[in-house]
Scaffold this active site. Sequence first.
Site, PDB file in Angstrom:
ATOM      1  N   ARG A  93     -19.309 -42.276  82.523  1.00 22.98           N
ATOM      2  CA  ARG A  93     -19.447 -41.536  83.786  1.00 22.98           C
ATOM      3  C   ARG A  93     -18.502 -42.093  84.848  1.00 22.98           C
ATOM      4  NH1 ARG A  93     -25.152 -40.695  87.172  1.00 22.98           N
ATOM      5  NH2 ARG A  93     -24.212 -39.819  89.065  1.00 22.98           N
ATOM      6  N   ASN A 147     -27.120 -33.530  80.857  1.00 22.50           N
ATOM      7  CA  ASN A 147     -26.119 -32.759  81.585  1.00 22.50           C
ATOM      8  C   ASN A 147     -24.799 -32.669  80.834  1.00 22.50           C
ATOM      9  OD1 ASN A 147     -27.204 -31.813  84.063  1.00 22.50           O
ATOM     10  ND2 ASN A 147     -27.386 -33.923  84.764  1.00 22.50           N
ATOM     11  N   CYS A 169     -33.579 -28.612  85.075  1.00 21.74           N
ATOM     12  CA  CYS A 169     -33.018 -29.364  86.185  1.00 21.74           C
ATOM     13  C   CYS A 169     -34.121 -29.566  87.214  1.00 21.74           C
ATOM     14  CB  CYS A 169     -31.858 -28.602  86.807  1.00 21.74           C
ATOM     15  SG  CYS A 169     -31.117 -29.452  88.209  1.00 21.74           S
ATOM     16  N   HIS A 199     -26.911 -26.140  88.468  1.00 23.45           N
ATOM     17  CA  HIS A 199     -26.094 -26.760  89.515  1.00 23.45           C
ATOM     18  C   HIS A 199     -25.221 -25.735  90.242  1.00 23.45           C
ATOM     19  CE1 HIS A 199     -26.634 -31.145  87.906  1.00 23.45           C
ATOM     20  NE2 HIS A 199     -27.773 -30.486  88.036  1.00 23.45           N
ATOM     21  N   TYR A 254     -25.009 -28.949  95.053  1.00 21.54           N
ATOM     22  CA  TYR A 254     -23.738 -28.973  94.303  1.00 21.54           C
ATOM     23  C   TYR A 254     -22.722 -27.962  94.831  1.00 21.54           C
ATOM     24  CZ  TYR A 254     -25.748 -32.229  90.988  1.00 21.54           C
ATOM     25  OH  TYR A 254     -26.306 -33.356  90.437  1.00 21.54           O
TER      26      TYR A 254
HETATM   27  P1  NAD Z   1     -28.487 -43.364  80.757  1.00 22.59           P
HETATM   28  O1  NAD Z   1     -27.084 -43.740  80.939  1.00 22.59           O
HETATM   29  O2  NAD Z   1     -29.534 -44.337  81.122  1.00 22.59           O
HETATM   30  O3  NAD Z   1     -28.671 -42.897  79.249  1.00 22.59           O
HETATM   31  C1  NAD Z   1     -29.944 -42.738  78.692  1.00 22.59           C
HETATM   32  C2  NAD Z   1     -29.977 -43.328  77.314  1.00 22.59           C
HETATM   33  O4  NAD Z   1     -29.267 -42.506  76.396  1.00 22.59           O
HETATM   34  C3  NAD Z   1     -29.343 -44.719  77.199  1.00 22.59           C
HETATM   35  O5  NAD Z   1     -30.331 -45.675  76.910  1.00 22.59           O
HETATM   36  C4  NAD Z   1     -28.330 -44.549  76.081  1.00 22.59           C
HETATM   37  O6  NAD Z   1     -28.233 -45.686  75.243  1.00 22.59           O
HETATM   38  C5  NAD Z   1     -28.871 -43.354  75.352  1.00 22.59           C
HETATM   39  N1  NAD Z   1     -27.966 -42.662  74.421  1.00 22.59           N
HETATM   40  C6  NAD Z   1     -26.641 -42.474  74.500  1.00 22.59           C
HETATM   41  N2  NAD Z   1     -26.214 -41.771  73.442  1.00 22.59           N
HETATM   42  C7  NAD Z   1     -27.300 -41.495  72.679  1.00 22.59           C
HETATM   43  C8  NAD Z   1     -27.524 -40.801  71.466  1.00 22.59           C
HETATM   44  N3  NAD Z   1     -26.524 -40.238  70.789  1.00 22.59           N
HETATM   45  N4  NAD Z   1     -28.786 -40.727  70.985  1.00 22.59           N
HETATM   46  C9  NAD Z   1     -29.810 -41.294  71.638  1.00 22.59           C
HETATM   47  N5  NAD Z   1     -29.656 -41.964  72.785  1.00 22.59           N
HETATM   48  C10 NAD Z   1     -28.422 -42.063  73.305  1.00 22.59           C
HETATM   49  O7  NAD Z   1     -28.694 -41.971  81.498  1.00 22.59           O
HETATM   50  P2  NAD Z   1     -29.627 -41.503  82.683  1.00 22.59           P
HETATM   51  O8  NAD Z   1     -28.931 -41.776  83.946  1.00 22.59           O
HETATM   52  O9  NAD Z   1     -30.992 -41.961  82.489  1.00 22.59           O
HETATM   53  O10 NAD Z   1     -29.543 -39.944  82.453  1.00 22.59           O
HETATM   54  C11 NAD Z   1     -29.825 -39.404  81.178  1.00 22.59           C
HETATM   55  C12 NAD Z   1     -29.326 -37.998  81.037  1.00 22.59           C
HETATM   56  O11 NAD Z   1     -30.131 -37.113  81.769  1.00 22.59           O
HETATM   57  C13 NAD Z   1     -27.906 -37.781  81.537  1.00 22.59           C
HETATM   58  O12 NAD Z   1     -27.245 -36.888  80.664  1.00 22.59           O
HETATM   59  C14 NAD Z   1     -28.110 -37.167  82.909  1.00 22.59           C
HETATM   60  O13 NAD Z   1     -27.021 -36.395  83.299  1.00 22.59           O
HETATM   61  C15 NAD Z   1     -29.340 -36.360  82.668  1.00 22.59           C
HETATM   62  N6  NAD Z   1     -30.170 -36.027  83.835  1.00 22.59           N
HETATM   63  C16 NAD Z   1     -30.379 -34.709  84.036  1.00 22.59           C
HETATM   64  C17 NAD Z   1     -31.171 -34.264  85.065  1.00 22.59           C
HETATM   65  C18 NAD Z   1     -31.285 -32.786  85.248  1.00 22.59           C
HETATM   66  O14 NAD Z   1     -31.526 -32.309  86.346  1.00 22.59           O
HETATM   67  N7  NAD Z   1     -31.104 -32.008  84.189  1.00 22.59           N
HETATM   68  C19 NAD Z   1     -31.798 -35.185  85.913  1.00 22.59           C
HETATM   69  C20 NAD Z   1     -31.593 -36.543  85.665  1.00 22.59           C
HETATM   70  C21 NAD Z   1     -30.781 -36.958  84.605  1.00 22.59           C
HETATM   71  C1  G6P Z   2     -29.648 -34.436  90.345  1.00 23.84           C
HETATM   72  C2  G6P Z   2     -29.326 -33.463  89.242  1.00 23.84           C
HETATM   73  C3  G6P Z   2     -29.285 -34.137  87.914  1.00 23.84           C
HETATM   74  C4  G6P Z   2     -28.362 -35.322  87.949  1.00 23.84           C
HETATM   75  C5  G6P Z   2     -28.838 -36.293  89.007  1.00 23.84           C
HETATM   76  C6  G6P Z   2     -27.878 -37.443  89.174  1.00 23.84           C
HETATM   77  O1  G6P Z   2     -30.977 -34.691  90.371  1.00 23.84           O
HETATM   78  O2  G6P Z   2     -30.192 -32.378  89.183  1.00 23.84           O
HETATM   79  O3  G6P Z   2     -28.876 -33.196  86.976  1.00 23.84           O
HETATM   80  O4  G6P Z   2     -28.342 -35.961  86.704  1.00 23.84           O
HETATM   81  O5  G6P Z   2     -28.957 -35.659  90.229  1.00 23.84           O
HETATM   82  O6  G6P Z   2     -28.545 -38.509  89.743  1.00 23.84           O
HETATM   83  P1  G6P Z   2     -27.929 -39.975  89.699  1.00 23.84           P
HETATM   84  O7  G6P Z   2     -28.933 -40.833  90.345  1.00 23.84           O
HETATM   85  O8  G6P Z   2     -27.693 -40.288  88.254  1.00 23.84           O
HETATM   86  O9  G6P Z   2     -26.637 -39.895  90.444  1.00 23.84           O
HETATM   87 MN    MN Z   3     -29.728 -31.180  87.407  1.00 29.73          MN
END
Ligand code: NAD
Ligand code: G6P
Ligand code: MN
Length: 434
Positions: A93, A147, A169, A199, A254
């Site tokens: 990232r 995401n 989301c 987004h 966004y």
């Molecule tokens: P993070 O960097 O902590 O990753 C979460 C875990 O995924 C890590 O422990 C990592 O080792 C693991 N990982 C990586 N590749 C993998 C694989 N192939 N199989 C299984 N595990 C794997 O991430 P985070 O900041 O906790 O966010 C997690 C995800 O959720 C991101 O893609 C982020 O964009 C998304 N997110 C989405 C929303 C939303 O609104 N949709 C909100 C929050 C986070």
């Molecule tokens: C928002 C979005 C998520 C995104 C997050 C990032 O909540 O809806 O899709 O992953 O922000 O938050 P962060 O703390 O990782 O910057």
């Molecule tokens: Mn989102």
Amino acid sequence: GLKIATIGGGSSYTPELIEGFIKRFKEMPIKEIWLVDIEEGKEKLEIVGALAKRMIAKANLPIKIVLTLDRQAALKDADFVTTQFRVGQLAARVKDESIPLKYNTIGQETNGPGGLFKGLRTIPVILKICEEMLELCPNAWLVNFTNPAGMVTEAVLRYSNLKKVVGLCNGPIGIEKGIAELLKVSVNRIYVEFSGLNHMVFAKRIYLDGEDCTEYVMELMTGSAGNTISLKNIEDLGWEPEFLKKLGMVPIGYLRYYFQTSKMLAEQLVAVENEGTRAQVVQRVERELFELYKDETLAIKPPQLEQRGGAYYSEAACNLICSIYTDKRDIQTVNTQNKGAIADIDPMSAVEVNCVITKQGPIPLVTGELPVSIKGLVQQIKSFERTAAEAAVTGDYATALLAMTINPLVPNDTDAKKMLDELLAAHVEYLPQF
Ligand code: NAD
Ligand code: G6P
Ligand code: MN
Ligand code: MN
């Protein structure tokens, strides 16, 4: 009994999810939660997994938490699979958010070149998970948070045989709560009609006790009350009040990257100097969180998690799962196949709209045409997502260049190619298809 498999279980968001399942246990008696990660995330998985176990023990519930690196064992006979993984972890990232800045382009996790590359890394993994699900738990629902959730859902709809997929989301729930706060009323008195893409969603119509109060909300949003509708991860630079009023809809934060591009870019360049990219800020927050999680006396979700952008993450996930499981037929905003809900978007494509949530899945509610002011942008982003998904599946360089160049945040074809080449090289280990 119900079995949940959570892929990316080592995420710092996991306590959110566990808290949500604990709260809803009566309605949804889960038997097992399998938290899956990979070798690189093993340490995080163990720390957050131990906290999850303490939370369950404190709540005195018969839920079994299983920590594993064996994804197939976790998927076997699961009822719901939730995905919250990040291919390449936060280090990837950092690259997505910093390389575009060199080309005077927005550096962002889910938008512009960064969003494209997060998609290119994620889509092959999610399609593999879909394949395994069809084999090991063919009746399970895939609830995807990973995401860029819109592009990922689009890819599953177009390139997988798995039909039971929903993208989620936290944004719409946050907007709804923000509007209620502005109106100083409880959330259950308002109804917000959302329309758009992940987004790129808009609160198109807002009702209070059945009366359309959209214009009043726009007045409040641009007045002295200030804007209470924002996300932790996006700088709130304020809107031009006359613009926002005339737009007549509440845009998710966004949209600042599209309607305030140069201001947001300038802000990002300053922020990078002072505190690093958002990913680097999150790395520090994460270190702090995992230090807290290690404390064996901690058995709740710590408030420090609120520094992350994903507020209400578990509300979105757990409400959805609960309503599918109990056939609740309530209304939630999710990413699902359009099927005509938005008139100007392909019926096959993923859109973010209000749906009735039933046992057979989300039934999208008709929201009609996109207002002319945003129609072009929303369609353009959908074209970008479709082209990006095709590039992710085929690994075709020219298709990836096409996706990059048609993205509205990318200034021109020459810089598009330079960014593409630099990002391809930077992420080579996570892009086996290229
Ligand atoms: P993070 O960097 O902590 O990753 C979460 C875990 O995924 C890590 O422990 C990592 O080792 C693991 N990982 C990586 N590749 C993998 C694989 N192939 N199989 C299984 N595990 C794997 O991430 P985070 O900041 O906790 O966010 C997690 C995800 O959720 C991101 O893609 C982020 O964009 C998304 N997110 C989405 C929303 C939303 O609104 N949709 C909100 C929050 C986070
Ligand atoms: C928002 C979005 C998520 C995104 C997050 C990032 O909540 O809806 O899709 O992953 O922000 O938050 P962060 O703390 O990782 O910057
Ligand atoms: Mn989102
Ligand atoms: Mn352009």
